[in-house]
Design a protein around this motif. Sequence first.
Motif, PDB file in Angstrom:
ATOM      1  N   LYS A   1      -4.643   0.356  -6.127  1.00 29.22           N
ATOM      2  CA  LYS A   1      -4.139  -0.052  -7.424  1.00 29.22           C
ATOM      3  C   LYS A   1      -3.556   1.176  -8.106  1.00 29.22           C
ATOM      4  CE  LYS A   1      -5.131  -2.304 -11.655  1.00 29.22           C
ATOM      5  NZ  LYS A   1      -5.873  -3.201 -12.426  1.00 29.22           N
ATOM      6  N   LEU A   2      -2.226   1.049  -8.447  1.00 28.92           N
ATOM      7  CA  LEU A   2      -1.535   2.129  -9.146  1.00 28.92           C
ATOM      8  C   LEU A   2      -1.300   1.698 -10.590  1.00 28.92           C
ATOM      9  CD1 LEU A   2       1.225   3.055  -6.507  1.00 28.92           C
ATOM     10  CD2 LEU A   2      -0.941   4.198  -6.891  1.00 28.92           C
ATOM     11  N   THR A   3      -1.198   2.697 -11.474  1.00 26.64           N
ATOM     12  CA  THR A   3      -0.874   2.417 -12.870  1.00 26.64           C
ATOM     13  C   THR A   3       0.554   2.853 -13.131  1.00 26.64           C
ATOM     14  OG1 THR A   3      -1.628   4.564 -13.633  1.00 26.64           O
ATOM     15  CG2 THR A   3      -3.265   2.784 -13.595  1.00 26.64           C
ATOM     16  N   LYS A   4       1.034   2.456 -14.307  1.00 21.07           N
ATOM     17  CA  LYS A   4       2.415   2.806 -14.655  1.00 21.07           C
ATOM     18  C   LYS A   4       2.582   4.306 -14.828  1.00 21.07           C
ATOM     19  CE  LYS A   4       3.584  -1.433 -17.049  1.00 21.07           C
ATOM     20  NZ  LYS A   4       4.025  -2.021 -18.300  1.00 21.07           N
ATOM     21  N   ASN A   5       1.504   5.014 -15.087  1.00 17.08           N
ATOM     22  CA  ASN A   5       1.562   6.463 -15.303  1.00 17.08           C
ATOM     23  C   ASN A   5       1.232   7.246 -14.037  1.00 17.08           C
ATOM     24  OD1 ASN A   5       2.165   5.997 -17.981  1.00 17.08           O
ATOM     25  ND2 ASN A   5       0.008   5.953 -18.577  1.00 17.08           N
ATOM     26  N   ASP A   6       1.075   6.607 -12.918  1.00 23.02           N
ATOM     27  CA  ASP A   6       0.703   7.285 -11.672  1.00 23.02           C
ATOM     28  C   ASP A   6       1.843   8.206 -11.241  1.00 23.02           C
ATOM     29  OD1 ASP A   6      -0.034   7.892  -8.958  1.00 23.02           O
ATOM     30  OD2 ASP A   6      -1.390   6.167  -9.077  1.00 23.02           O
ATOM     31  N   PRO A   7       1.547   9.456 -10.879  1.00 24.40           N
ATOM     32  CA  PRO A   7       2.579  10.422 -10.471  1.00 24.40           C
ATOM     33  C   PRO A   7       3.388   9.979  -9.246  1.00 24.40           C
ATOM     34  CG  PRO A   7       0.447  11.538 -10.722  1.00 24.40           C
ATOM     35  CD  PRO A   7       0.216  10.076 -10.923  1.00 24.40           C
ATOM     36  N   VAL A   8       2.856   9.125  -8.406  1.00 26.61           N
ATOM     37  CA  VAL A   8       3.595   8.669  -7.236  1.00 26.61           C
ATOM     38  C   VAL A   8       4.831   7.870  -7.652  1.00 26.61           C
ATOM     39  CG1 VAL A   8       2.498   6.454  -6.728  1.00 26.61           C
ATOM     40  CG2 VAL A   8       3.232   7.912  -4.864  1.00 26.61           C
TER      41      VAL A   8
ATOM     42  N   HIS B   1       2.564  -4.222  -7.753  1.00 27.08           N
ATOM     43  CA  HIS B   1       1.920  -5.382  -7.133  1.00 27.08           C
ATOM     44  C   HIS B   1       2.057  -5.315  -5.603  1.00 27.08           C
ATOM     45  CE1 HIS B   1       0.405  -9.379  -6.624  1.00 27.08           C
ATOM     46  NE2 HIS B   1       1.528  -9.754  -5.998  1.00 27.08           N
ATOM     47  N   GLU B   2       3.239  -4.915  -5.128  1.00 27.82           N
ATOM     48  CA  GLU B   2       3.479  -4.838  -3.667  1.00 27.82           C
ATOM     49  C   GLU B   2       2.575  -3.793  -3.033  1.00 27.82           C
ATOM     50  OE1 GLU B   2       7.149  -3.924  -0.544  1.00 27.82           O
ATOM     51  OE2 GLU B   2       7.624  -4.389  -2.636  1.00 27.82           O
ATOM     52  N   VAL B   3       2.416  -2.618  -3.686  1.00 28.30           N
ATOM     53  CA  VAL B   3       1.542  -1.563  -3.155  1.00 28.30           C
ATOM     54  C   VAL B   3       0.105  -2.080  -3.114  1.00 28.30           C
ATOM     55  CG1 VAL B   3       0.556   0.716  -3.664  1.00 28.30           C
ATOM     56  CG2 VAL B   3       3.021   0.349  -3.834  1.00 28.30           C
ATOM     57  N   MET B   4      -0.298  -2.791  -4.126  1.00 30.06           N
ATOM     58  CA  MET B   4      -1.663  -3.340  -4.196  1.00 30.06           C
ATOM     59  C   MET B   4      -1.887  -4.333  -3.068  1.00 30.06           C
ATOM     60  SD  MET B   4      -4.445  -3.467  -5.810  1.00 30.06           S
ATOM     61  CE  MET B   4      -5.679  -4.406  -6.611  1.00 30.06           C
ATOM     62  N   VAL B   5      -0.897  -5.210  -2.819  1.00 28.74           N
ATOM     63  CA  VAL B   5      -1.059  -6.240  -1.797  1.00 28.74           C
ATOM     64  C   VAL B   5      -1.048  -5.615  -0.405  1.00 28.74           C
ATOM     65  CG1 VAL B   5       0.049  -8.254  -0.750  1.00 28.74           C
ATOM     66  CG2 VAL B   5      -0.130  -8.077  -3.233  1.00 28.74           C
ATOM     67  N   GLU B   6      -0.133  -4.723  -0.147  1.00 25.17           N
ATOM     68  CA  GLU B   6       0.019  -4.169   1.219  1.00 25.17           C
ATOM     69  C   GLU B   6      -1.014  -3.090   1.545  1.00 25.17           C
ATOM     70  OE1 GLU B   6       3.841  -3.048   2.840  1.00 25.17           O
ATOM     71  OE2 GLU B   6       4.825  -4.636   1.693  1.00 25.17           O
TER      72      GLU B   6
END
Length: 151
Positions: A21-28, A12-17
């Motif tokens: 939009k990242l998913t739970k499976n995102d390699p980052v 949520h923080e990455v999305m706001v800042e």
Amino acid sequence: MGNEVSIEALLHEVMVEHGVKLTKNDPVLIVHTLNKRLIESQKALQESLLNELKSNLEVLTTDWSEEAKSVAENIINSSLKASTATITQAIETSTEENKKLLKEAIEESVINIKDEISGKIKETKTVSVANIFASILTTVSALIVAYAAIF
């Protein structure tokens, strides 16, 4: 589940800042997990190092305290020795002065007694001479009276 909440909060923080939009499976998120593990590992290591430092400081403090106590005892002993030496010197000086004064007083008394005895001896000699003279006069008088009685 606590881990899920923190990941959800992170997403949520990455999305706001950043607007991404990242998913739970995102390699980052692997970086997040690695950072989290490294931080926990470093935290444990730093706590261990901190405890070791604390222990070392306690040993150093104890050593310093004992050393300070030893130095203080040495200072007190040195002061006591110096005071004792000073007092001993003062007593010796005072004793020598008192001996000198006592000797002078005794010598003066002996001189006074000698003078007094000399005066008494002179008086006694004078009285003795007078007695001898009186005895001679008495003897001469007795001889004159005896001679006059005989002749």
